[in-house]
Design a protein around this motif. Structure first.
Motif, mmCIF file in Angstrom:
data_model
loop_
_atom_site.group_PDB
_atom_site.id
_atom_site.type_symbol
_atom_site.label_atom_id
_atom_site.label_comp_id
_atom_site.label_asym_id
_atom_site.label_seq_id
_atom_site.Cartn_x
_atom_site.Cartn_y
_atom_site.Cartn_z
ATOM 1 N N PRO A 75 0.744 -1.185 -0.063
ATOM 2 C CA PRO A 75 -0.048 0.143 -0.123
ATOM 3 C C PRO A 75 0.838 1.252 0.268
ATOM 4 O O PRO A 75 2.208 1.162 0.511
ATOM 5 C CB PRO A 75 -0.886 -0.178 1.273
ATOM 6 N N CYS A 76 0.252 2.236 -0.547
ATOM 7 C CA CYS A 76 0.991 3.514 -0.453
ATOM 8 C C CYS A 76 1.508 3.996 0.896
ATOM 9 O O CYS A 76 0.518 3.905 1.882
ATOM 10 C CB CYS A 76 0.110 4.555 -0.748
ATOM 11 N N PRO A 77 2.604 4.250 1.055
ATOM 12 C CA PRO A 77 3.220 4.505 2.420
ATOM 13 C C PRO A 77 2.449 5.937 3.098
ATOM 14 O O PRO A 77 2.634 5.987 4.168
ATOM 15 C CB PRO A 77 4.748 4.657 2.295
ATOM 16 N N ILE A 78 2.036 6.586 2.129
ATOM 17 C CA ILE A 78 1.390 7.960 2.535
ATOM 18 C C ILE A 78 -0.066 7.805 3.026
ATOM 19 O O ILE A 78 -0.122 8.079 4.173
ATOM 20 C CB ILE A 78 1.611 8.897 1.485
ATOM 21 N N CYS A 79 -0.686 7.163 2.407
ATOM 22 C CA CYS A 79 -2.067 7.098 2.575
ATOM 23 C C CYS A 79 -2.574 5.850 2.578
ATOM 24 O O CYS A 79 -3.748 5.509 3.000
ATOM 25 C CB CYS A 79 -2.877 7.894 1.461
ATOM 26 N N SER A 80 -1.995 4.711 2.399
ATOM 27 C CA SER A 80 -2.246 3.397 2.541
ATOM 28 C C SER A 80 -3.235 2.850 1.359
ATOM 29 O O SER A 80 -3.785 1.781 1.681
ATOM 30 C CB SER A 80 -2.895 3.043 3.962
ATOM 31 N N PHE B 225 3.892 4.666 -4.474
ATOM 32 C CA PHE B 225 2.811 5.493 -4.244
ATOM 33 C C PHE B 225 1.581 5.259 -5.012
ATOM 34 O O PHE B 225 1.648 4.772 -5.996
ATOM 35 C CB PHE B 225 3.317 6.839 -3.893
ATOM 36 N N CYS B 226 0.728 5.992 -4.529
ATOM 37 C CA CYS B 226 -0.765 5.614 -5.166
ATOM 38 C C CYS B 226 -0.986 6.739 -6.241
ATOM 39 O O CYS B 226 -1.874 6.822 -7.157
ATOM 40 C CB CYS B 226 -2.246 5.651 -4.213
ATOM 41 N N SER B 227 -0.176 7.944 -6.057
ATOM 42 C CA SER B 227 -0.334 8.994 -6.802
ATOM 43 C C SER B 227 0.828 9.836 -6.789
ATOM 44 O O SER B 227 1.683 9.807 -6.099
ATOM 45 C CB SER B 227 -1.847 9.758 -6.573
ATOM 46 N N ARG C 178 0.704 12.817 -6.015
ATOM 47 C CA ARG C 178 0.608 13.543 -5.040
ATOM 48 C C ARG C 178 1.123 13.187 -3.795
ATOM 49 O O ARG C 178 1.841 13.662 -2.900
ATOM 50 C CB ARG C 178 -1.036 13.786 -4.605
ATOM 51 N N CYS C 179 0.886 11.694 -3.635
ATOM 52 C CA CYS C 179 1.532 10.962 -2.534
ATOM 53 C C CYS C 179 3.126 10.915 -2.535
ATOM 54 O O CYS C 179 3.729 11.398 -1.726
ATOM 55 C CB CYS C 179 0.847 9.634 -2.272
ATOM 56 N N ALA C 180 3.422 10.965 -3.857
ATOM 57 C CA ALA C 180 4.968 10.859 -4.022
ATOM 58 C C ALA C 180 5.492 12.174 -3.740
ATOM 59 O O ALA C 180 6.506 12.254 -3.165
ATOM 60 C CB ALA C 180 5.212 10.376 -5.450
HETATM 61 ZN ZN LIG Z 1 -1.216 7.754 -1.374
#
Ligand SMILES: [Zn+2]
Length: 62
Positions: free
Chosen positions: A12-17, A27-29, A31-33
């Motif tokens: 999962p994205c480490p930022i928002c899971s 990352f998922c996007s 933005r999270c990157a």
């Molecule tokens: Zn994310």
């Protein structure tokens, strides 16, 4: 003997899971990157840190 193809486990994205996107792995996007980048470059600004910080601001001797 053939080696099995190693599939990367989906993490999962480490930022928002959220599930990470290949394009922005891990990352998922974008933005999270970007958020993660800011963490590295910005250090502890824009992100609330809850660590033990020495009181340097008030007891500064120079
Ligand atoms: Zn994310």
């Amino acid at each position: 003997m053939t080696e099995p193809v190693r599939l990367r486990p989906k993490r999962p994205c480490p930022i928002c899971s959220k599930p990470s996107a290949q394009k922005y792995h891990p990352f998922c996007s974008s933005r999270c990157a970007q958020i993660d980048l800011n963490r590295w470059f910005g250090g502890n600004y824009a992100i609330p840190v809850e660590e033990d910080e020495p009181d340097e601001g008030e007891n500064r001797e120079e």
